[in-house]
Design a protein around this motif. Structure first.
Motif, PDB file in Angstrom:
ATOM      1  N   UNK A 179      -2.814   5.370  13.214  1.00 29.57           N
ATOM      2  CA  UNK A 179      -1.951   4.202  13.001  1.00 29.57           C
ATOM      3  C   UNK A 179      -1.010   4.450  11.825  1.00 29.57           C
ATOM      4  N   UNK A 180      -1.552   5.003  10.739  1.00 33.80           N
ATOM      5  CA  UNK A 180      -0.744   5.299   9.556  1.00 33.80           C
ATOM      6  C   UNK A 180       0.320   6.347   9.880  1.00 33.80           C
ATOM      7  N   UNK A 181      -0.050   7.358  10.647  1.00 32.71           N
ATOM      8  CA  UNK A 181       0.906   8.413  11.022  1.00 32.71           C
ATOM      9  C   UNK A 181       2.042   7.843  11.860  1.00 32.71           C
ATOM     10  N   UNK A 182       1.717   6.980  12.826  1.00 37.15           N
ATOM     11  CA  UNK A 182       2.747   6.367  13.661  1.00 37.15           C
ATOM     12  C   UNK A 182       3.729   5.565  12.812  1.00 37.15           C
ATOM     13  N   UNK A 183       3.184   4.864  11.824  1.00 39.22           N
ATOM     14  CA  UNK A 183       4.039   4.066  10.939  1.00 39.22           C
ATOM     15  C   UNK A 183       4.992   4.961  10.150  1.00 39.22           C
ATOM     16  N   UNK A 184       4.476   6.071   9.626  1.00 39.45           N
ATOM     17  CA  UNK A 184       5.315   7.000   8.842  1.00 39.45           C
ATOM     18  C   UNK A 184       6.378   7.660   9.708  1.00 39.45           C
ATOM     19  N   UNK A 185       6.005   7.938  10.974  1.00 39.09           N
ATOM     20  CA  UNK A 185       6.952   8.583  11.884  1.00 39.09           C
ATOM     21  C   UNK A 185       7.898   7.585  12.548  1.00 39.09           C
ATOM     22  N   UNK A 186       7.673   6.281  12.265  1.00 37.65           N
ATOM     23  CA  UNK A 186       8.442   5.205  12.881  1.00 37.65           C
ATOM     24  C   UNK A 186       8.342   5.266  14.404  1.00 37.65           C
ATOM     25  N   UNK A 187       7.107   5.496  14.855  1.00 34.56           N
ATOM     26  CA  UNK A 187       6.778   5.543  16.277  1.00 34.56           C
ATOM     27  C   UNK A 187       6.001   4.280  16.626  1.00 34.56           C
ATOM     28  N   UNK A 188       6.304   3.685  17.755  1.00 33.93           N
ATOM     29  CA  UNK A 188       5.625   2.455  18.182  1.00 33.93           C
ATOM     30  C   UNK A 188       4.116   2.683  18.270  1.00 33.93           C
TER      31      UNK A 188
END
Length: 329
Positions: free
Chosen positions: A181-190
Protein backbone atom coordinates in the motif's frame (compact mmCIF):
# COMPACT_ATOMS: atom_id res chain seq x y z
CA UNK A 1 6.42 -30.04 -14.62
CA UNK A 2 7.64 -31.80 -17.77
CA UNK A 3 7.60 -35.03 -15.74
CA UNK A 4 3.77 -35.04 -15.78
CA UNK A 5 2.17 -37.70 -17.97
CA UNK A 6 -1.52 -38.57 -18.02
CA UNK A 7 -2.24 -41.99 -16.51
CA UNK A 8 -4.99 -42.52 -19.12
CA UNK A 9 -6.79 -45.82 -18.47
CA UNK A 10 -4.92 -46.34 -15.18
CA UNK A 11 -6.43 -43.19 -13.64
CA UNK A 12 -9.04 -43.90 -10.97
CA UNK A 13 -10.87 -40.58 -11.45
CA UNK A 14 -10.93 -39.73 -15.14
CA UNK A 15 -11.25 -36.06 -16.08
CA UNK A 16 -13.37 -37.32 -19.01
CA UNK A 17 -16.17 -38.22 -16.60
CA UNK A 18 -18.45 -35.69 -14.94
CA UNK A 19 -17.03 -32.56 -16.57
CA UNK A 20 -18.35 -30.57 -19.53
CA UNK A 21 -15.73 -30.70 -22.29
CA UNK A 22 -15.61 -27.53 -24.41
CA UNK A 23 -14.39 -27.70 -27.99
CA UNK A 24 -12.27 -24.80 -29.24
CA UNK A 25 -12.99 -23.34 -32.69
CA UNK A 26 -9.91 -24.74 -34.43
CA UNK A 27 -10.55 -28.27 -33.17
CA UNK A 28 -14.26 -27.97 -33.97
CA UNK A 29 -13.45 -27.10 -37.59
CA UNK A 30 -11.18 -30.13 -37.79
CA UNK A 31 -13.84 -32.44 -36.35
CA UNK A 32 -16.44 -31.14 -38.81
CA UNK A 33 -14.10 -31.96 -41.69
CA UNK A 34 -13.78 -35.62 -40.76
CA UNK A 35 -15.43 -38.36 -42.81
CA UNK A 36 -16.22 -42.00 -42.16
CA UNK A 37 -17.38 -43.53 -38.90
CA UNK A 38 -15.32 -41.22 -36.65
CA UNK A 39 -16.64 -38.14 -38.47
CA UNK A 40 -20.22 -39.36 -38.11
CA UNK A 41 -19.77 -40.05 -34.38
CA UNK A 42 -18.15 -36.65 -33.86
CA UNK A 43 -21.03 -34.79 -35.50
CA UNK A 44 -23.61 -36.81 -33.57
CA UNK A 45 -22.00 -36.03 -30.22
CA UNK A 46 -21.25 -32.32 -30.48
CA UNK A 47 -23.70 -29.88 -28.90
CA UNK A 48 -23.67 -26.26 -30.01
CA UNK A 49 -25.11 -23.12 -28.53
CA UNK A 50 -24.71 -19.49 -29.51
CA UNK A 51 -21.13 -19.02 -28.34
CA UNK A 52 -19.64 -22.47 -27.79
CA UNK A 53 -19.52 -26.14 -28.66
CA UNK A 54 -19.02 -29.10 -26.37
CA UNK A 55 -19.40 -32.86 -26.26
CA UNK A 56 -22.73 -34.36 -25.18
CA UNK A 57 -22.03 -36.48 -22.12
CA UNK A 58 -23.57 -39.92 -21.88
CA UNK A 59 -26.27 -40.77 -19.33
CA UNK A 60 -23.56 -41.68 -16.82
CA UNK A 61 -21.70 -38.42 -17.55
CA UNK A 62 -18.87 -39.94 -19.57
CA UNK A 63 -17.34 -38.27 -22.60
CA UNK A 64 -18.85 -40.12 -25.59
CA UNK A 65 -15.31 -40.83 -26.81
CA UNK A 66 -14.13 -42.46 -23.60
CA UNK A 67 -14.12 -46.18 -24.32
CA UNK A 68 -14.65 -49.11 -21.95
CA UNK A 69 -10.93 -49.15 -21.10
CA UNK A 70 -11.09 -45.42 -20.21
CA UNK A 71 -9.01 -44.54 -23.28
CA UNK A 72 -9.80 -41.71 -25.69
CA UNK A 73 -11.14 -42.85 -29.06
CA UNK A 74 -10.13 -39.53 -30.64
CA UNK A 75 -6.50 -40.14 -29.68
CA UNK A 76 -6.71 -43.75 -30.89
CA UNK A 77 -8.34 -42.80 -34.21
CA UNK A 78 -6.97 -39.34 -35.02
CA UNK A 79 -3.92 -38.86 -32.81
CA UNK A 80 -3.25 -36.94 -29.59
CA UNK A 81 -2.63 -33.71 -31.53
CA UNK A 82 -6.34 -33.58 -32.42
CA UNK A 83 -7.92 -33.56 -28.98
CA UNK A 84 -9.55 -30.34 -27.74
CA UNK A 85 -7.33 -27.62 -26.29
CA UNK A 86 -8.92 -28.05 -22.87
CA UNK A 87 -8.00 -31.75 -22.92
CA UNK A 88 -4.44 -30.91 -24.00
CA UNK A 89 -4.06 -28.36 -21.20
CA UNK A 90 -5.60 -30.25 -18.26
CA UNK A 91 -4.46 -30.32 -15.44
CA UNK A 92 -2.17 -27.42 -16.28
CA UNK A 93 -2.94 -23.83 -15.34
CA UNK A 94 -1.62 -20.68 -16.99
CA UNK A 95 -1.17 -17.08 -15.92
CA UNK A 96 -0.51 -14.63 -18.75
CA UNK A 97 1.18 -11.56 -17.31
CA UNK A 98 2.45 -8.39 -18.91
CA UNK A 99 6.07 -9.58 -18.85
CA UNK A 100 5.86 -13.37 -18.79
CA UNK A 101 3.66 -16.45 -18.83
CA UNK A 102 3.63 -18.89 -15.93
CA UNK A 103 2.26 -22.40 -15.92
CA UNK A 104 2.00 -25.26 -13.51
CA UNK A 105 0.05 -28.41 -12.78
CA UNK A 106 -3.03 -28.43 -10.57
CA UNK A 107 -4.20 -30.60 -7.69
CA UNK A 108 -7.44 -31.76 -9.34
CA UNK A 109 -5.57 -34.60 -11.08
CA UNK A 110 -4.29 -37.50 -8.96
CA UNK A 111 -0.98 -37.84 -10.83
CA UNK A 112 -0.38 -34.08 -10.67
CA UNK A 113 -1.20 -34.10 -6.94
CA UNK A 114 1.34 -36.89 -6.42
CA UNK A 115 4.01 -34.89 -8.24
CA UNK A 116 3.24 -31.73 -6.24
CA UNK A 117 3.65 -33.67 -2.99
CA UNK A 118 6.73 -35.67 -3.98
CA UNK A 119 8.73 -33.46 -6.36
CA UNK A 120 11.06 -30.57 -5.41
CA UNK A 121 8.81 -27.54 -5.05
CA UNK A 122 10.33 -25.57 -7.92
CA UNK A 123 9.79 -28.36 -10.46
CA UNK A 124 6.00 -28.24 -10.54
CA UNK A 125 5.95 -24.80 -12.19
CA UNK A 126 7.54 -23.12 -15.18
CA UNK A 127 8.13 -19.56 -16.36
CA UNK A 128 8.15 -18.58 -20.03
CA UNK A 129 9.77 -15.19 -20.48
CA UNK A 130 8.21 -13.03 -23.18
CA UNK A 131 8.16 -9.49 -24.52
CA UNK A 132 6.84 -6.85 -22.15
CA UNK A 133 3.42 -5.86 -23.45
CA UNK A 134 1.67 -4.08 -20.58
CA UNK A 135 1.50 -0.45 -19.57
CA UNK A 136 4.24 1.08 -17.44
CA UNK A 137 1.96 0.86 -14.39
CA UNK A 138 1.15 -2.82 -15.05
CA UNK A 139 4.82 -3.67 -15.43
CA UNK A 140 5.79 -1.78 -12.26
CA UNK A 141 3.05 -3.46 -10.23
CA UNK A 142 3.94 -6.87 -11.63
CA UNK A 143 7.64 -6.45 -10.90
CA UNK A 144 6.91 -5.48 -7.30
CA UNK A 145 4.54 -8.36 -6.68
CA UNK A 146 6.86 -10.90 -8.33
CA UNK A 147 9.62 -9.82 -5.97
CA UNK A 148 7.30 -10.06 -2.95
CA UNK A 149 6.11 -13.49 -4.01
CA UNK A 150 9.71 -14.59 -4.55
CA UNK A 151 10.52 -13.65 -0.95
CA UNK A 152 7.55 -15.66 0.30
CA UNK A 153 8.39 -18.72 -1.83
CA UNK A 154 12.00 -18.62 -0.67
CA UNK A 155 10.83 -18.57 2.95
CA UNK A 156 8.56 -21.55 2.31
CA UNK A 157 11.27 -23.53 0.49
CA UNK A 158 13.61 -23.18 3.49
CA UNK A 159 11.01 -24.14 6.09
CA UNK A 160 10.93 -27.53 7.79
CA UNK A 161 8.01 -27.07 10.19
CA UNK A 162 4.56 -26.28 8.82
CA UNK A 163 3.12 -24.99 12.11
CA UNK A 164 5.86 -22.37 12.32
CA UNK A 165 5.62 -21.31 8.68
CA UNK A 166 1.84 -21.01 8.99
CA UNK A 167 2.31 -18.37 11.69
CA UNK A 168 5.09 -16.72 9.68
CA UNK A 169 2.78 -16.46 6.65
CA UNK A 170 0.15 -14.63 8.70
CA UNK A 171 2.75 -12.09 9.81
CA UNK A 172 4.35 -11.77 6.35
CA UNK A 173 0.98 -11.27 4.66
CA UNK A 174 0.11 -8.32 6.90
CA UNK A 175 3.56 -6.77 6.51
CA UNK A 176 3.56 -7.21 2.74
CA UNK A 177 0.08 -5.72 2.41
CA UNK A 178 1.08 -2.59 4.33
CA UNK A 179 4.36 -2.27 2.43
CA UNK A 180 2.55 -2.67 -0.89
CA UNK A 181 0.00 0.00 0.00
CA UNK A 182 2.83 2.39 0.91
CA UNK A 183 4.68 1.58 -2.33
CA UNK A 184 1.57 2.25 -4.44
CA UNK A 185 1.16 5.60 -2.72
CA UNK A 186 4.79 6.58 -3.42
CA UNK A 187 4.50 5.47 -7.04
CA UNK A 188 1.16 7.31 -7.36
CA UNK A 189 -0.45 4.06 -8.49
CA UNK A 190 -4.11 3.35 -7.70
CA UNK A 191 -4.56 1.06 -4.68
CA UNK A 192 -7.79 -0.79 -3.91
CA UNK A 193 -6.59 -3.27 -1.31
CA UNK A 194 -8.67 -4.53 1.63
CA UNK A 195 -9.25 -2.52 4.78
CA UNK A 196 -9.00 -5.64 6.94
CA UNK A 197 -5.89 -7.71 6.31
CA UNK A 198 -6.09 -10.07 9.29
CA UNK A 199 -5.93 -13.83 8.82
CA UNK A 200 -7.59 -15.84 11.57
CA UNK A 201 -6.30 -19.41 11.77
CA UNK A 202 -9.71 -21.01 12.13
CA UNK A 203 -10.44 -24.36 13.73
CA UNK A 204 -11.43 -27.33 11.61
CA UNK A 205 -14.98 -27.00 12.92
CA UNK A 206 -15.30 -23.32 11.99
CA UNK A 207 -13.88 -23.92 8.53
CA UNK A 208 -16.24 -26.80 7.84
CA UNK A 209 -19.22 -24.54 8.64
CA UNK A 210 -17.86 -21.86 6.31
CA UNK A 211 -17.19 -24.33 3.50
CA UNK A 212 -20.72 -25.74 3.73
CA UNK A 213 -21.99 -22.30 2.65
CA UNK A 214 -19.92 -22.31 -0.54
CA UNK A 215 -21.05 -23.56 -3.93
CA UNK A 216 -20.95 -27.36 -4.03
CA UNK A 217 -20.34 -29.35 -7.20
CA UNK A 218 -20.46 -33.01 -6.17
CA UNK A 219 -22.90 -34.58 -3.67
CA UNK A 220 -19.91 -36.49 -2.27
CA UNK A 221 -18.39 -33.21 -1.07
CA UNK A 222 -21.59 -32.13 0.69
CA UNK A 223 -21.93 -35.54 2.34
CA UNK A 224 -18.33 -35.43 3.51
CA UNK A 225 -18.70 -31.94 5.01
CA UNK A 226 -21.91 -32.93 6.78
CA UNK A 227 -20.28 -36.06 8.18
CA UNK A 228 -17.24 -34.11 9.35
CA UNK A 229 -19.31 -31.36 10.99
CA UNK A 230 -19.97 -33.44 14.10
CA UNK A 231 -16.59 -35.16 14.22
CA UNK A 232 -14.25 -34.91 17.19
CA UNK A 233 -10.89 -34.61 15.48
CA UNK A 234 -7.57 -35.74 16.85
CA UNK A 235 -5.11 -33.01 17.78
CA UNK A 236 -2.61 -31.70 15.29
CA UNK A 237 0.29 -33.10 17.31
CA UNK A 238 -1.21 -36.58 17.19
CA UNK A 239 -1.82 -36.34 13.44
CA UNK A 240 1.71 -35.11 12.74
CA UNK A 241 3.23 -37.76 14.98
CA UNK A 242 1.29 -40.53 13.24
CA UNK A 243 2.16 -39.29 9.74
CA UNK A 244 5.81 -38.25 9.74
CA UNK A 245 5.93 -36.69 6.25
CA UNK A 246 2.65 -34.78 6.56
CA UNK A 247 4.19 -31.40 7.35
CA UNK A 248 6.51 -31.71 4.38
CA UNK A 249 3.46 -32.28 2.18
CA UNK A 250 1.74 -29.20 3.57
CA UNK A 251 4.84 -27.14 2.80
CA UNK A 252 4.65 -28.31 -0.80
CA UNK A 253 0.96 -27.40 -0.91
CA UNK A 254 1.72 -23.97 0.53
CA UNK A 255 4.33 -23.37 -2.16
CA UNK A 256 1.79 -24.46 -4.79
CA UNK A 257 -0.98 -22.14 -3.58
CA UNK A 258 1.29 -19.10 -3.21
CA UNK A 259 2.88 -19.70 -6.62
CA UNK A 260 -0.49 -20.16 -8.30
CA UNK A 261 -2.56 -17.40 -6.69
CA UNK A 262 -0.31 -14.69 -5.23
CA UNK A 263 0.08 -12.81 -8.52
CA UNK A 264 -3.70 -12.43 -8.82
CA UNK A 265 -3.18 -9.56 -6.38
CA UNK A 266 -2.23 -7.43 -9.38
CA UNK A 267 -5.97 -7.25 -10.14
CA UNK A 268 -7.36 -6.45 -6.67
CA UNK A 269 -4.29 -5.46 -4.57
CA UNK A 270 -5.27 -8.10 -2.00
CA UNK A 271 -2.05 -9.86 -1.00
CA UNK A 272 -3.51 -10.93 2.34
CA UNK A 273 -6.47 -12.56 0.59
CA UNK A 274 -4.20 -14.74 -1.53
CA UNK A 275 -2.30 -15.91 1.55
CA UNK A 276 -5.61 -16.47 3.37
CA UNK A 277 -6.73 -18.69 0.49
CA UNK A 278 -3.55 -20.74 0.80
CA UNK A 279 -3.65 -21.14 4.59
CA UNK A 280 -7.38 -21.88 4.83
CA UNK A 281 -7.13 -24.36 1.96
CA UNK A 282 -4.33 -26.28 3.63
CA UNK A 283 -6.05 -26.21 7.01
CA UNK A 284 -9.20 -27.60 5.37
CA UNK A 285 -7.09 -30.29 3.69
CA UNK A 286 -5.61 -31.03 7.09
CA UNK A 287 -9.17 -31.50 8.40
CA UNK A 288 -9.79 -33.98 5.58
CA UNK A 289 -6.60 -35.80 6.54
CA UNK A 290 -7.60 -35.83 10.21
CA UNK A 291 -10.97 -37.29 9.27
CA UNK A 292 -9.32 -40.00 7.15
CA UNK A 293 -6.97 -40.82 10.01
CA UNK A 294 -9.85 -41.03 12.47
CA UNK A 295 -11.84 -43.33 10.19
CA UNK A 296 -8.99 -45.69 9.27
CA UNK A 297 -6.43 -45.35 12.04
CA UNK A 298 -3.82 -44.50 9.42
CA UNK A 299 -3.23 -42.00 6.62
CA UNK A 300 -1.57 -43.15 3.40
CA UNK A 301 -0.23 -41.08 0.52
CA UNK A 302 -3.16 -42.30 -1.55
CA UNK A 303 -5.63 -41.06 1.10
CA UNK A 304 -4.01 -37.65 0.95
CA UNK A 305 -4.03 -37.50 -2.85
CA UNK A 306 -7.74 -38.36 -2.88
CA UNK A 307 -8.47 -35.67 -0.26
CA UNK A 308 -6.55 -32.96 -2.08
CA UNK A 309 -7.88 -33.66 -5.57
CA UNK A 310 -11.46 -33.63 -4.23
CA UNK A 311 -10.79 -30.31 -2.52
CA UNK A 312 -9.30 -28.88 -5.71
CA UNK A 313 -12.19 -30.03 -7.88
CA UNK A 314 -14.67 -28.37 -5.53
CA UNK A 315 -12.78 -25.16 -4.80
CA UNK A 316 -10.22 -24.37 -7.48
CA UNK A 317 -12.62 -25.13 -10.33
CA UNK A 318 -15.16 -22.64 -9.02
CA UNK A 319 -14.02 -19.02 -9.18
CA UNK A 320 -16.75 -17.91 -6.78
CA UNK A 321 -15.42 -20.34 -4.16
CA UNK A 322 -11.83 -19.13 -4.62
CA UNK A 323 -12.95 -15.53 -4.14
CA UNK A 324 -15.13 -16.39 -1.12
CA UNK A 325 -12.25 -18.11 0.70
CA UNK A 326 -9.89 -15.23 -0.12
CA UNK A 327 -12.41 -12.86 1.49
CA UNK A 328 -13.24 -15.15 4.46
CA UNK A 329 -12.47 -13.19 7.67
Amino acid sequence: MSSFHCLAGACTDSCCIGWEIDIDEETLAYYESQSGAIGKKLRENIERDKDSAYFKLTSNERCPFLNAQNLCEIILELGEEHICQICTDHPRFYDWMASRTEEGIGLACEEAARLILESPMELVSETIEGEEEGSEEELLREKYLLKARGQMLETISKATDYENIERDMVRMASQMQLAYESWCEKQEIAYEGPEDTKIMLKSYEDLIKEYKSLEINKPLWRELLEKMEGTRFCGRDQLYEACKDLQDGYLHLLYYFIYRYFMQARYDDDIAGKVRLALYSIRMMEALDADSYKQKGSLTMWDRICNYKLYSQEIEYCEDNVIAISDML
